[in-house]
Design a protein around this motif. Structure first.
Motif, PDB file in Angstrom:
ATOM      1  N   GLY A   5      41.386  40.573  40.314  1.00 34.66           N
ATOM      2  CA  GLY A   5      42.108  39.437  39.770  1.00 34.66           C
ATOM      3  C   GLY A   5      41.567  38.950  38.442  1.00 34.66           C
ATOM      4  O   GLY A   5      42.128  38.026  37.851  1.00 34.66           O
ATOM      5  N   ASP A   6      40.457  39.518  37.938  1.00 36.85           N
ATOM      6  CA  ASP A   6      39.951  39.157  36.618  1.00 36.85           C
ATOM      7  C   ASP A   6      41.018  39.440  35.571  1.00 36.85           C
ATOM      8  O   ASP A   6      41.696  40.471  35.620  1.00 36.85           O
ATOM      9  CB  ASP A   6      38.695  39.971  36.275  1.00 36.85           C
ATOM     10  CG  ASP A   6      37.441  39.384  36.906  1.00 36.85           C
ATOM     11  OD1 ASP A   6      37.577  38.409  37.664  1.00 36.85           O
ATOM     12  OD2 ASP A   6      36.347  39.914  36.654  1.00 36.85           O
ATOM     13  N   GLU A  16      45.285  42.307  33.982  1.00 39.29           N
ATOM     14  CA  GLU A  16      44.664  41.831  35.219  1.00 39.29           C
ATOM     15  C   GLU A  16      44.103  43.040  35.951  1.00 39.29           C
ATOM     16  O   GLU A  16      44.832  43.988  36.250  1.00 39.29           O
ATOM     17  CB  GLU A  16      45.685  41.096  36.084  1.00 39.29           C
ATOM     18  CG  GLU A  16      45.091  40.560  37.387  1.00 39.29           C
ATOM     19  CD  GLU A  16      46.074  39.714  38.179  1.00 39.29           C
ATOM     20  OE1 GLU A  16      45.864  39.546  39.391  1.00 39.29           O
ATOM     21  OE2 GLU A  16      47.061  39.226  37.577  1.00 39.29           O
ATOM     22  N   GLU A  18      42.648  45.101  38.987  1.00 46.39           N
ATOM     23  CA  GLU A  18      42.643  45.207  40.434  1.00 46.39           C
ATOM     24  C   GLU A  18      41.750  46.377  40.839  1.00 46.39           C
ATOM     25  O   GLU A  18      41.266  47.130  39.986  1.00 46.39           O
ATOM     26  CB  GLU A  18      44.074  45.411  40.948  1.00 46.39           C
ATOM     27  CG  GLU A  18      45.063  44.318  40.530  1.00 46.39           C
ATOM     28  CD  GLU A  18      44.802  42.981  41.203  1.00 46.39           C
ATOM     29  OE1 GLU A  18      43.946  42.946  42.115  1.00 46.39           O
ATOM     30  OE2 GLU A  18      45.425  41.981  40.816  1.00 46.39           O
TER      31      GLU A  18
END
Length: 285
Positions: A5-6, A16, A18
């Motif tokens: 989720g960064d 993003e 995953e």
């Protein structure tokens, strides 16, 4: 380690991260390249990425670039290296003060990638969603996921295309797609049924030609990618019964008959051609 989720936000897009993919969300601002706006967002599996680079960009920026694995993305496959850097959906441009952060994510991505230089056996990145359509210089192209249609414009199509009539190409009859960027000379989209012939695109009923303002990259490239993906996957696509093919829009037919009447009054279409073509159009209702 990168947390699920960064998010790394740059100009025109945000990545993003995953555990098994990178979700790229493109901005819809007026300065955002139109191709990015058209794509909206794309999930790129890590197995579709062959490498990651970080290089200096223009005017105080750095560029994080995920290198797509050959054969993994229908969009990049059909683009065949013709996209300009500014329209490359795998480039994330960031302000130079984010270089350290970008380097961190680049290293994290590299650690997750498998060492595999072989082309992908199938497309790993989803194709643009259908239905799709765009206006070329000599006709309108549409694709519903199973059949591509070319409807010629009276004012732009060559006599060869006019005589051949509007065209329909079931995916099951196609072997590939040839896309030549509208940003270069003789841009066009050609649907392949075996080896491409020597016929020029403006004379080939299996091709539509681009021009100033016609067949722009953000419309014609996703279209070509969707057709190519369907061709590659056609073994699992069921055939459409002839009786289930949708009828033409009556308003569209009426507009074409009106235009045909104008050509007839102007002496550009003979009485016989007018009668035959009008009957053909009415039969499509």
């Amino acid at each position: 380690m990168t947390r699920m989720g960064d998010v790394l936000a740059g100009f025109h897009a945000a990545w993003e991260f995953e555990s098994d993919s990178v979700l790229i969300r493109y901005e819809r601002g007026i300065r955002t390249p139109k191709l990015f706006q058209s794509l909206g967002e794309r999930r790129i599996p890590l197995e579709a990425i062959s490498g990651v680079t970080l290089t200096p960009g223009k005017r105080g920026t750095v560029v994080l670039h995920a290198e797509p694995r050959p054969g993994a993305d229908p969009l990049m496959e059909v683009a065949a290296g013709q996209l300009k850097d500014g329209s490359d959906p795998y480039r994330l441009v960031l302000p130079a003060d984010k270089e350290t952060l970008a380097e961190y994510y680049a290293n994290e991505l590299r650690a997750l990638l498998k060492e595999d230089d072989e082309p992908a056996e199938r497309f790993l990145v989803p194709a643009p969603e259908v239905p799709l359509q765009f206006k070329a210089y000599d006709g309108k192209a549409s694709f519903d996921g199973r059949t591509a249609h070319f409807r010629w414009f009276w004012t732009g199509a060559s006599s060869a295309k006019w005589k051949a009539g509007d065209q329909s190409f079931p995916v099951s009859e196609l072997t590939g797609v040839e896309w030549r960027s509208p940003e270069v000379f003789e841009g066009h989209l050609r649907l392949l049924r075996g080896k491409p012939g020597p016929v020029q695109a403006d004379q080939d009923p299996a091709a539509v030609v681009f021009g100033l303002g016609y067949g722009p990259v953000h419309e014609s490239l996703p279209f070509a990618a969707a057709v190519l993906a369907a061709v590659r996957q056609r073994g699992s696509v069921a055939a459409v019964p002839a009786g289930s093919v949708p009828r033409r829009d009556p308003a569209d037919i009426a507009e074409r008959i009106r235009h045909l009447g104008e050509l007839h009054q102007a002496g550009l279409v003979t009485d016989e051609e007018f009668s035959v073509k009008k009957a053909e159009l009415l039969a499509e209702l």
